[in-house]
Design an enzyme around this catalytic site. Sequence first.
Site, PDB file in Angstrom:
ATOM      1  N   GLN A  90      54.033 -29.469 -62.313  1.00 38.89           N
ATOM      2  CA  GLN A  90      53.545 -29.127 -60.979  1.00 38.89           C
ATOM      3  C   GLN A  90      52.656 -27.892 -61.031  1.00 38.89           C
ATOM      4  OE1 GLN A  90      56.121 -27.126 -58.029  1.00 38.89           O
ATOM      5  NE2 GLN A  90      55.764 -28.893 -56.731  1.00 38.89           N
TER       6      GLN A  90
ATOM      7  N   GLU B 251      61.503 -32.007 -52.535  1.00 38.91           N
ATOM      8  CA  GLU B 251      62.069 -30.939 -53.351  1.00 38.91           C
ATOM      9  C   GLU B 251      63.275 -30.304 -52.674  1.00 38.91           C
ATOM     10  OE1 GLU B 251      59.807 -27.135 -53.989  1.00 38.91           O
ATOM     11  OE2 GLU B 251      59.848 -27.899 -56.022  1.00 38.91           O
TER      12      GLU B 251
HETATM   13  C1  LIG Z   1      61.949 -20.950 -63.121  1.00 40.08           C
HETATM   14  C2  LIG Z   1      60.769 -21.174 -62.236  1.00 40.08           C
HETATM   15  C3  LIG Z   1      60.075 -22.367 -62.323  1.00 40.08           C
HETATM   16  C4  LIG Z   1      58.960 -22.579 -61.542  1.00 40.08           C
HETATM   17  N1  LIG Z   1      58.267 -23.747 -61.692  1.00 40.08           N
HETATM   18  C5  LIG Z   1      57.124 -23.935 -60.985  1.00 40.08           C
HETATM   19  C6  LIG Z   1      56.323 -25.080 -61.217  1.00 40.08           C
HETATM   20  O1  LIG Z   1      56.657 -25.933 -62.033  1.00 40.08           O
HETATM   21  N2  LIG Z   1      55.173 -25.221 -60.540  1.00 40.08           N
HETATM   22  C7  LIG Z   1      54.771 -24.302 -59.606  1.00 40.08           C
HETATM   23  O2  LIG Z   1      53.738 -24.506 -58.989  1.00 40.08           O
HETATM   24  N3  LIG Z   1      55.509 -23.188 -59.370  1.00 40.08           N
HETATM   25  C8  LIG Z   1      56.658 -22.985 -60.052  1.00 40.08           C
HETATM   26  N4  LIG Z   1      57.408 -21.840 -59.837  1.00 40.08           N
HETATM   27  C9  LIG Z   1      56.869 -20.829 -58.945  1.00 40.08           C
HETATM   28  C10 LIG Z   1      57.671 -20.581 -57.682  1.00 40.08           C
HETATM   29  O3  LIG Z   1      57.444 -21.580 -56.743  1.00 40.08           O
HETATM   30  C11 LIG Z   1      57.248 -19.186 -57.184  1.00 40.08           C
HETATM   31  O4  LIG Z   1      57.705 -18.253 -58.118  1.00 40.08           O
HETATM   32  C12 LIG Z   1      57.807 -18.859 -55.834  1.00 40.08           C
HETATM   33  O5  LIG Z   1      57.260 -19.675 -54.824  1.00 40.08           O
HETATM   34  C13 LIG Z   1      57.580 -17.387 -55.450  1.00 40.08           C
HETATM   35  O6  LIG Z   1      56.252 -17.013 -55.621  1.00 40.08           O
HETATM   36  P1  LIG Z   1      55.870 -15.716 -56.473  1.00 40.08           P
HETATM   37  O7  LIG Z   1      56.522 -15.856 -57.783  1.00 40.08           O
HETATM   38  O8  LIG Z   1      54.413 -15.547 -56.442  1.00 40.08           O
HETATM   39  O9  LIG Z   1      56.560 -14.514 -55.720  1.00 40.08           O
HETATM   40  P2  LIG Z   1      55.964 -13.727 -54.455  1.00 40.08           P
HETATM   41  O10 LIG Z   1      55.559 -14.700 -53.407  1.00 40.08           O
HETATM   42  O11 LIG Z   1      54.964 -12.729 -54.896  1.00 40.08           O
HETATM   43  O12 LIG Z   1      57.276 -12.993 -53.963  1.00 40.08           O
HETATM   44  C14 LIG Z   1      57.733 -11.743 -54.485  1.00 40.08           C
HETATM   45  C15 LIG Z   1      58.851 -11.241 -53.593  1.00 40.08           C
HETATM   46  O13 LIG Z   1      58.350 -11.040 -52.264  1.00 40.08           O
HETATM   47  C16 LIG Z   1      59.097 -11.774 -51.339  1.00 40.08           C
HETATM   48  N5  LIG Z   1      58.229 -12.284 -50.286  1.00 40.08           N
HETATM   49  C17 LIG Z   1      57.021 -12.879 -50.391  1.00 40.08           C
HETATM   50  N6  LIG Z   1      56.554 -13.253 -49.197  1.00 40.08           N
HETATM   51  C18 LIG Z   1      57.490 -12.905 -48.301  1.00 40.08           C
HETATM   52  C19 LIG Z   1      57.612 -13.033 -46.877  1.00 40.08           C
HETATM   53  N7  LIG Z   1      56.680 -13.639 -46.125  1.00 40.08           N
HETATM   54  N8  LIG Z   1      58.729 -12.563 -46.298  1.00 40.08           N
HETATM   55  C20 LIG Z   1      59.703 -11.963 -47.043  1.00 40.08           C
HETATM   56  N9  LIG Z   1      59.641 -11.803 -48.368  1.00 40.08           N
HETATM   57  C21 LIG Z   1      58.562 -12.279 -48.983  1.00 40.08           C
HETATM   58  C22 LIG Z   1      59.715 -12.906 -52.132  1.00 40.08           C
HETATM   59  O14 LIG Z   1      60.891 -13.398 -51.538  1.00 40.08           O
HETATM   60  C23 LIG Z   1      59.985 -12.235 -53.467  1.00 40.08           C
HETATM   61  O15 LIG Z   1      61.207 -11.561 -53.405  1.00 40.08           O
HETATM   62  C24 LIG Z   1      58.529 -21.600 -60.622  1.00 40.08           C
HETATM   63  C25 LIG Z   1      59.240 -20.408 -60.530  1.00 40.08           C
HETATM   64  C26 LIG Z   1      60.342 -20.185 -61.323  1.00 40.08           C
HETATM   65  C27 LIG Z   1      61.073 -18.894 -61.211  1.00 40.08           C
END
Ligand SMILES: Cc1cc2nc3c(=O)[nH]c(=O)nc-3n(C[C@H](O)[C@H](O)[C@H](O)COP(=O)(O)OP(=O)(O)OC[C@H]3O[C@@H](n4cnc5c(N)ncnc54)[C@H](O)[C@@H]3O)c2cc1C
Lengths: 400, 319
Positions: A128, A246
């Site tokens: 994905q 999902e």
């Molecule tokens: C093990 C693993 C597998 C994954 N696999 C995939 C995959 O196969 N394909 C894919 O596309 N993605 C994948 N992901 C990505 C996953 O969907 C994202 O990590 C997730 O959506 C969070 O985005 P970010 O990492 O950019 O964190 P950010 O969005 O930068 O968040 C950082 C922190 O800020 C907080 N935050 C952000 N926005 C808000 C808000 N509006 N209100 C309150 N708090 C907020 C979050 O809760 C978090 O604590 C994977 C992630 C992990 C950990």
Amino acid sequence: MDLRYSDEELAFRDRLRAWLAETLPQLPPAPDRDDWPARRAYDTAWQARLHAAGYAGVDWPAEHGGLGASPTEQLIFLEETARARAPYVGANFVGLLHAGPTLIVAGTDEQRARHLPRILRGEEVWCQGFSEPDAGSDLAALRTTAVRDGDHYVVNGAKVWTSHAEVADHCELLVRTDPAAPRHRGITWLILPMDAPGVRVRPLRTVVGSSEFSELILDDVRVPVADRVGAENDGWRVAMVTFSFERGTAFIGDVIESRNILAEVARLARATGTAGGTLWDDPGLRREVGRLAAEVTGLWALARKNVSEAAAGMVPVQGASVFKLRFTESRQRIGDLAARVLGRASLAMSDLPGAGNGRLVEDRVNTLSFTIAAGTSQIQKNILAERVLGLPKEPRWTSP
Amino acid sequence: MDLTLSTDQRDLRDGLRAFLRDAWTADRLRAAADSPDLDRGAWRALADLGVFGLEVPESDGGMELGAAEAVLVFEELGRALVPGPLVATYLAAALLGRPGAATGATVVTWADRTAPVQVVEHLAAADEVIAAGEDGLWALPAGKVAGTPAGIPLDPLTPVSHVVELPAGDPVGRAAAWRDRGAVLTAALQVGVAQGALDLAVRYAGEREQFGRVIGSFQAVKHLLAESLVRVDLARAAVLTAALTLDDPAAGDLAEAVAAAKILADDAATAGGRCCVQVHGGMGFTWEVLAHLYLKRAWLLETGFGEPGVHAERLADRM
Ligand SMILES: Cc1cc2nc3c(=O)[nH]c(=O)nc-3n(C[C@H](O)[C@H](O)[C@H](O)COP(=O)(O)OP(=O)(O)OC[C@H]3O[C@@H](n4cnc5c(N)ncnc54)[C@H](O)[C@@H]3O)c2cc1C
């Protein structure tokens, strides 16, 4: 209201149990965590066995090659496979739980014919490509571009956290096709072949030390227009279809797994000697075990309630977010409890002689991702507060 | 397998909800908090709705329903903060067939002989006390139980008396069913208390403004409320499952279901009550706002039919 499975459901369960009892002993040992080609081979071989036995795509409609099972039968399938400790869906996850169902709803006949049978038979692995370095929780901020050039799109950009990218054949890719449109209306959903020229996969090392996910670098990658799913600029809606899968029943089998882990922790505590007896003599510890057992029992009750509601045609937005929030937290608490029982044996992720530590310690570290992946806990709480409790919406992104 | 409500169950719940909304208004609760004598008229009105006779056979004037319906009803009673020894009177009618319990003529409270300190709810208003030991149950006329009323009860709607000695009484049954059913019904009340506290807090969060916006738009507040919602939903599923297991013990693991329900519901109610106080700010610390009544009721119910730690140990023993 009724807790019991129907006669048909029981017959389904008994057939499945018998098949699992016969099949599981024939499986080769699980491969090494870091041997990705072997992991792919193991996971897809399991899928092929499921297919041969008629259990591939339990929840997929029969007309698309699935079993067309009811939500309750799907629950039974997840329950029984987890109880029997059958292999996890693993590398087949995105194909079976995201991409396949998305093609069923939004793909063309040609796309379905090309991919669905191969996903079901374990011949095709998907990943994905949604998240980007600057688009995580705020997925609609994604910037990877696709520019039309004849009957192709030319894709440039970067994706990140792409699970199983190293061994995937295809990627469900979200790209921006109209940078001028409002954010949600300029996105398109493409099928990216992972061997296309210009696709580079850079494995990322996780906190577990493994490489579960990767970075994808996309340089002038050409994707045929025929591999677009849904209309151009309608990819956000298509992606939402994927998310509704999902956040459905994805974690149900894991509740059984939680119970297994908790039982293992209790067993260890009973077996761990202290000055005057065993760790199990500590009422504080026993109570924490008991509280977590209550969580697991409650989560199972909630899963069954959600499934009942789905069977009755209700859409479990609330149930799914509630379940994900609580399940992931409980799982992390179980990990902490395991560490408390292991004491300093929790300082090694590899097995120490007789300590029973390896899997528990790795699991504790691994569950850190549970409250992040597939919508962070904070995002889930926003969803519940706004969509269920009706509180005012978060400030929305506006163009700078 | 079906954990959704039937039309009849929905009607039962909605009918009671509408009745309680009119009967137990915020003003009525405030008034009751200042003069907490049990209102016999209100008690009989509940009995007339069939509340105490839900599981009583139709031949005895009951509705002959099951524990599944009972927890729907008790959730509504908890949500409306209805005062009185509801669980004991219900069990006296359903399990022991005590005369007058189902009709509301007899108010029944109970005492747990295994508790190190005897504090009995609504003793002064009660006609009968059921004393539960390790294994047995005994019925005593309330007049035979000497108790000293507490000057200031924790829950203003639940007067409590300190009892030094419980006389013997007539043996009337076994304690196991009493304790299991009592735990599940108490858990159902707790789910209602938690839901009521959440409703009140959500309403306030949507009205109160600070910094030029309603406080429910602040994420810190939203997340407190979302966490309460998660606890209520989890507890409700556990309580429903426990009730269905009471109705059909072979369909599940009763001991596990009962303990999990009580633990999760106590948590939902006590944490939900705290959340409700917190979201109200200074208003939440006033007698006037109902937030404290939810929390105090939750604290009270938490101690009855096994506090969560006891149930947790039971679950641990089964692991
Ligand atoms: C093990 C693993 C597998 C994954 N696999 C995939 C995959 O196969 N394909 C894919 O596309 N993605 C994948 N992901 C990505 C996953 O969907 C994202 O990590 C997730 O959506 C969070 O985005 P970010 O990492 O950019 O964190 P950010 O969005 O930068 O968040 C950082 C922190 O800020 C907080 N935050 C952000 N926005 C808000 C808000 N509006 N209100 C309150 N708090 C907020 C979050 O809760 C978090 O604590 C994977 C992630 C992990 C950990």
